[in-house]
Scaffold this motif. Structure first.
Motif, PDB file in Angstrom:
ATOM      1  N   PHE A 127       0.830  -1.206   0.000  1.00 26.30           N
ATOM      2  CA  PHE A 127       0.000   0.000   0.000  1.00 26.30           C
ATOM      3  C   PHE A 127       0.869   1.263   0.000  1.00 26.30           C
ATOM      4  CE2 PHE A 127      -3.001   3.110   1.860  1.00 26.30           C
ATOM      5  CZ  PHE A 127      -4.047   2.939   0.964  1.00 26.30           C
ATOM      6  N   ALA A 128       2.034   1.180   0.641  1.00 27.15           N
ATOM      7  CA  ALA A 128       2.951   2.327   0.664  1.00 27.15           C
ATOM      8  C   ALA A 128       3.428   2.660  -0.752  1.00 27.15           C
ATOM      9  CB  ALA A 128       4.148   2.030   1.562  1.00 27.15           C
ATOM     10  N   LYS A 129       3.675   1.637  -1.558  1.00 28.68           N
ATOM     11  CA  LYS A 129       4.076   1.873  -2.958  1.00 28.68           C
ATOM     12  C   LYS A 129       2.967   2.580  -3.716  1.00 28.68           C
ATOM     13  CE  LYS A 129       7.175  -2.126  -3.241  1.00 28.68           C
ATOM     14  NZ  LYS A 129       8.417  -1.327  -3.326  1.00 28.68           N
ATOM     15  N   LEU A 130       1.732   2.211  -3.413  1.00 31.59           N
ATOM     16  CA  LEU A 130       0.588   2.844  -4.065  1.00 31.59           C
ATOM     17  C   LEU A 130       0.492   4.313  -3.648  1.00 31.59           C
ATOM     18  CD1 LEU A 130      -1.901   2.473  -5.867  1.00 31.59           C
ATOM     19  CD2 LEU A 130      -3.181   1.788  -3.830  1.00 31.59           C
ATOM     20  N   GLU A 132       2.876   6.157  -2.810  1.00 25.02           N
ATOM     21  CA  GLU A 132       3.979   6.867  -3.446  1.00 25.02           C
ATOM     22  C   GLU A 132       3.771   7.008  -4.955  1.00 25.02           C
ATOM     23  OE1 GLU A 132       7.291   4.441  -2.390  1.00 25.02           O
ATOM     24  OE2 GLU A 132       7.230   5.003  -0.264  1.00 25.02           O
ATOM     25  N   GLU A 133       2.614   6.500  -5.438  1.00 29.87           N
ATOM     26  CA  GLU A 133       2.261   6.535  -6.860  1.00 29.87           C
ATOM     27  C   GLU A 133       3.271   5.781  -7.715  1.00 29.87           C
ATOM     28  OE1 GLU A 133       1.526  10.511  -8.129  1.00 29.87           O
ATOM     29  OE2 GLU A 133      -0.091  10.837  -6.676  1.00 29.87           O
ATOM     30  N   ASP A 134       3.877   4.772  -7.097  1.00 27.83           N
ATOM     31  CA  ASP A 134       4.774   3.876  -7.831  1.00 27.83           C
ATOM     32  C   ASP A 134       3.915   2.715  -8.317  1.00 27.83           C
ATOM     33  OD1 ASP A 134       7.065   2.887  -8.883  1.00 27.83           O
ATOM     34  OD2 ASP A 134       8.075   2.482  -6.979  1.00 27.83           O
ATOM     35  N   LEU A 135       3.156   2.962  -9.381  1.00 20.53           N
ATOM     36  CA  LEU A 135       2.010   2.122  -9.724  1.00 20.53           C
ATOM     37  C   LEU A 135       2.355   0.690 -10.124  1.00 20.53           C
ATOM     38  CD1 LEU A 135      -0.238   4.694 -11.617  1.00 20.53           C
ATOM     39  CD2 LEU A 135      -0.274   4.039  -9.204  1.00 20.53           C
ATOM     40  N   LYS A 136       3.304   0.515 -11.013  1.00 21.24           N
ATOM     41  CA  LYS A 136       3.619  -0.843 -11.470  1.00 21.24           C
ATOM     42  C   LYS A 136       4.134  -1.721 -10.333  1.00 21.24           C
ATOM     43  CE  LYS A 136       4.292   0.117 -16.381  1.00 21.24           C
ATOM     44  NZ  LYS A 136       5.222   0.063 -17.524  1.00 21.24           N
ATOM     45  N   PRO A 137       5.115  -1.250  -9.521  1.00 23.08           N
ATOM     46  CA  PRO A 137       5.536  -2.052  -8.364  1.00 23.08           C
ATOM     47  C   PRO A 137       4.396  -2.271  -7.371  1.00 23.08           C
ATOM     48  CG  PRO A 137       7.194  -0.423  -8.888  1.00 23.08           C
ATOM     49  CD  PRO A 137       5.990  -0.080  -9.703  1.00 23.08           C
ATOM     50  N   ALA A 138       3.517  -1.257  -7.224  1.00 22.40           N
ATOM     51  CA  ALA A 138       2.386  -1.404  -6.306  1.00 22.40           C
ATOM     52  C   ALA A 138       1.449  -2.496  -6.789  1.00 22.40           C
ATOM     53  CB  ALA A 138       1.634  -0.076  -6.191  1.00 22.40           C
ATOM     54  N   LEU A 139       1.144  -2.504  -8.100  1.00 21.31           N
ATOM     55  CA  LEU A 139       0.272  -3.541  -8.661  1.00 21.31           C
ATOM     56  C   LEU A 139       0.872  -4.924  -8.449  1.00 21.31           C
ATOM     57  CD1 LEU A 139      -1.750  -3.423 -11.921  1.00 21.31           C
ATOM     58  CD2 LEU A 139      -0.279  -5.382 -11.506  1.00 21.31           C
ATOM     59  N   ALA A 140       2.170  -5.058  -8.715  1.00 25.98           N
ATOM     60  CA  ALA A 140       2.838  -6.355  -8.538  1.00 25.98           C
ATOM     61  C   ALA A 140       2.814  -6.794  -7.085  1.00 25.98           C
ATOM     62  CB  ALA A 140       4.278  -6.271  -9.042  1.00 25.98           C
ATOM     63  N   ALA A 141       3.029  -5.828  -6.164  1.00 30.54           N
ATOM     64  CA  ALA A 141       3.053  -6.156  -4.736  1.00 30.54           C
ATOM     65  C   ALA A 141       1.667  -6.573  -4.242  1.00 30.54           C
ATOM     66  CB  ALA A 141       3.567  -4.965  -3.942  1.00 30.54           C
ATOM     67  N   LEU A 142       0.623  -5.894  -4.702  1.00 30.25           N
ATOM     68  CA  LEU A 142      -0.740  -6.239  -4.293  1.00 30.25           C
ATOM     69  C   LEU A 142      -1.145  -7.606  -4.846  1.00 30.25           C
ATOM     70  CD1 LEU A 142      -2.269  -2.718  -4.844  1.00 30.25           C
ATOM     71  CD2 LEU A 142      -2.203  -3.914  -2.642  1.00 30.25           C
ATOM     72  N   LYS A 143      -0.776  -7.863  -6.074  1.00 28.45           N
ATOM     73  CA  LYS A 143      -1.060  -9.169  -6.681  1.00 28.45           C
ATOM     74  C   LYS A 143      -0.344 -10.277  -5.919  1.00 28.45           C
ATOM     75  CE  LYS A 143      -0.631 -11.704 -11.047  1.00 28.45           C
ATOM     76  NZ  LYS A 143      -0.164 -11.624 -12.457  1.00 28.45           N
ATOM     77  N   ASP A 144       0.926 -10.027  -5.584  1.00 25.83           N
ATOM     78  CA  ASP A 144       1.710 -11.009  -4.831  1.00 25.83           C
ATOM     79  C   ASP A 144       1.103 -11.239  -3.453  1.00 25.83           C
ATOM     80  OD1 ASP A 144       4.261 -12.598  -4.399  1.00 25.83           O
ATOM     81  OD2 ASP A 144       4.431 -11.124  -2.781  1.00 25.83           O
ATOM     82  N   PHE A 145       0.603 -10.163  -2.837  1.00 24.85           N
ATOM     83  CA  PHE A 145      -0.005 -10.302  -1.510  1.00 24.85           C
ATOM     84  C   PHE A 145      -1.215 -11.227  -1.563  1.00 24.85           C
ATOM     85  CE2 PHE A 145      -3.089  -9.174   1.705  1.00 24.85           C
ATOM     86  CZ  PHE A 145      -2.333  -9.211   2.853  1.00 24.85           C
ATOM     87  N   VAL A 146      -2.087 -11.030  -2.523  1.00 20.24           N
ATOM     88  CA  VAL A 146      -3.294 -11.868  -2.637  1.00 20.24           C
ATOM     89  C   VAL A 146      -2.910 -13.317  -2.882  1.00 20.24           C
ATOM     90  CG1 VAL A 146      -5.370 -12.292  -3.995  1.00 20.24           C
ATOM     91  CG2 VAL A 146      -4.721  -9.953  -3.416  1.00 20.24           C
ATOM     92  N   THR A 147      -1.828 -13.527  -3.643  1.00 24.93           N
ATOM     93  CA  THR A 147      -1.366 -14.892  -3.921  1.00 24.93           C
ATOM     94  C   THR A 147      -0.821 -15.543  -2.655  1.00 24.93           C
ATOM     95  OG1 THR A 147      -0.810 -14.282  -6.200  1.00 24.93           O
ATOM     96  CG2 THR A 147       0.199 -16.285  -5.314  1.00 24.93           C
ATOM     97  N   ARG A 148      -0.043 -14.787  -1.881  1.00 25.25           N
ATOM     98  CA  ARG A 148       0.579 -15.328  -0.660  1.00 25.25           C
ATOM     99  C   ARG A 148      -0.416 -15.498   0.476  1.00 25.25           C
ATOM    100  NH1 ARG A 148       5.307 -11.418   0.771  1.00 25.25           N
ATOM    101  NH2 ARG A 148       5.377 -12.788   2.592  1.00 25.25           N
ATOM    102  N   TYR A 149      -1.407 -14.602   0.552  1.00 27.51           N
ATOM    103  CA  TYR A 149      -2.361 -14.629   1.667  1.00 27.51           C
ATOM    104  C   TYR A 149      -3.796 -14.660   1.105  1.00 27.51           C
ATOM    105  CZ  TYR A 149       1.797 -13.005   4.172  1.00 27.51           C
ATOM    106  OH  TYR A 149       3.068 -12.871   4.689  1.00 27.51           O
ATOM    107  N   PRO A 150      -4.207 -15.781   0.523  1.00 28.81           N
ATOM    108  CA  PRO A 150      -5.532 -15.860  -0.124  1.00 28.81           C
ATOM    109  C   PRO A 150      -6.702 -15.744   0.849  1.00 28.81           C
ATOM    110  CG  PRO A 150      -4.517 -18.034  -0.009  1.00 28.81           C
ATOM    111  CD  PRO A 150      -3.458 -17.050   0.404  1.00 28.81           C
ATOM    112  N   ARG A 151      -6.459 -15.976   2.131  1.00 30.70           N
ATOM    113  CA  ARG A 151      -7.542 -15.874   3.119  1.00 30.70           C
ATOM    114  C   ARG A 151      -7.329 -14.726   4.096  1.00 30.70           C
ATOM    115  NH1 ARG A 151      -8.778 -22.246   4.739  1.00 30.70           N
ATOM    116  NH2 ARG A 151      -9.172 -22.968   2.600  1.00 30.70           N
ATOM    117  N   SER A 152      -6.544 -13.795   3.723  1.00 28.42           N
ATOM    118  CA  SER A 152      -6.222 -12.675   4.593  1.00 28.42           C
ATOM    119  C   SER A 152      -7.437 -11.778   4.832  1.00 28.42           C
ATOM    120  CB  SER A 152      -5.099 -11.838   3.977  1.00 28.42           C
ATOM    121  OG  SER A 152      -4.896 -10.650   4.711  1.00 28.42           O
ATOM    122  N   VAL A 153      -7.494 -11.162   6.003  1.00 29.35           N
ATOM    123  CA  VAL A 153      -8.556 -10.197   6.277  1.00 29.35           C
ATOM    124  C   VAL A 153      -8.370  -8.943   5.419  1.00 29.35           C
ATOM    125  CG1 VAL A 153      -8.950 -11.008   8.630  1.00 29.35           C
ATOM    126  CG2 VAL A 153      -7.242  -9.224   8.208  1.00 29.35           C
TER     127      VAL A 153
END
Length: 245
Positions: A127-130, A132-153
């Protein structure tokens, strides 16, 4: 008469010689005694000097030993300080690691949840990358988060911002795919109206005005009191569905 005088003189000389001889013996004995006393004093003085030398040697030895002991004590003291500092640093690191493993309390959609510290850190970093408007790294990080934590709150939040970031990058099909996943998998999330609005906006950006109008209308109908509904009315008014679409 003359013979008598000679006899008397001879006797006097003998007596005188005897007296002188006695006096010489006394003087000689006195000298010998004095020499003996001097020799005794010299011996005593030599013994005192020897004792003083031994004492000085002992003092010097003790001084050197004291210097060495003082240096050793300083070394030991420094070692103790270093070990204490190292121990404190070690305990601090261990404490930090333990804290990093302890669940933390977070509030999402008005509900309090216990979240793994690493999980929270991963979401915060994405979210910090987002922010900072660092959009491409933010998108990759958010996608990776959902993959790593599929049942996260944080799942609904992560999906919403993933889809929103894709929209900002003009990846409209990805936006629709991700936001529809949020609507399907997290139907009770407060992000659902915003996700629907994002889908409608992506449809409009792709030129599918009819689908966009339907989506905006659904937001207004299903979530009439939401901010997304108010925004959907504005966007619905700004587009004109084509009859052929």
């Amino acid at each position: 008469m003359r013979a008598l005088k000679v006899l008397v003189l001879t006797a006097a000389l003998a007596a005188s010689t005897s007296a002188m001889a006695f006096a010489d013996d006394e003087a000689r004995q006195a000298i010998l005694d004095l020499r003996k006393e001097v020799r005794t004093l010299q011996e005593q003085l030599d013994m005192q000097k020897s004792a003083q030398m031994q004492l000085m040697t002992q003092i010097n030895r003790l001084t050197e030993q004291n210097r060495m002991l003082t240096g050793r004590i300083e070394e030991i003291s420094n070692s103790i300080h270093v070990e204490q500092r190292s121990s404190r640093e070690l305990y601090t690191k261990l404490d930090d690691r333990l804290m990093a493993l302890e669940p933390v309390s977070v509030e999402i959609d008005g509900a309090t949840h216990l979240v793994d510290a690493q999980e929270k850190a991963a979401f915060d970093a994405a979210f910090a990358k987002l922010q900072e408007e660092d959009l491409k790294p933010a998108l990759a990080a958010l996608k990776d988060f959902v993959t790593r934590y599929p049942r996260s709150v944080y799942k609904a939040e992560a999906l919403f911002w993933w889809g929103s970031t894709a929209f900002a990058l003009e990846q409209y099909k990805t936006t629709m795919t991700v936001q529809n996943r949020l609507i399907r998998e997290c139907p009770k999330s407060s992000r659902v109206p915003d996700a629907m609005l994002s889908v409608g906006s992506a449809q409009a950006a792709l030129g599918n005005v009819k689908a966009a109008s339907a989506t905006f209308s659904k937001v207004i109908r299903n979530h009439p009191d939401s901010e997304a509904a108010a925004e959907a009315k504005k966007r619905l008014a700004s587009i004109k569905p084509s009859k052929g679409k």
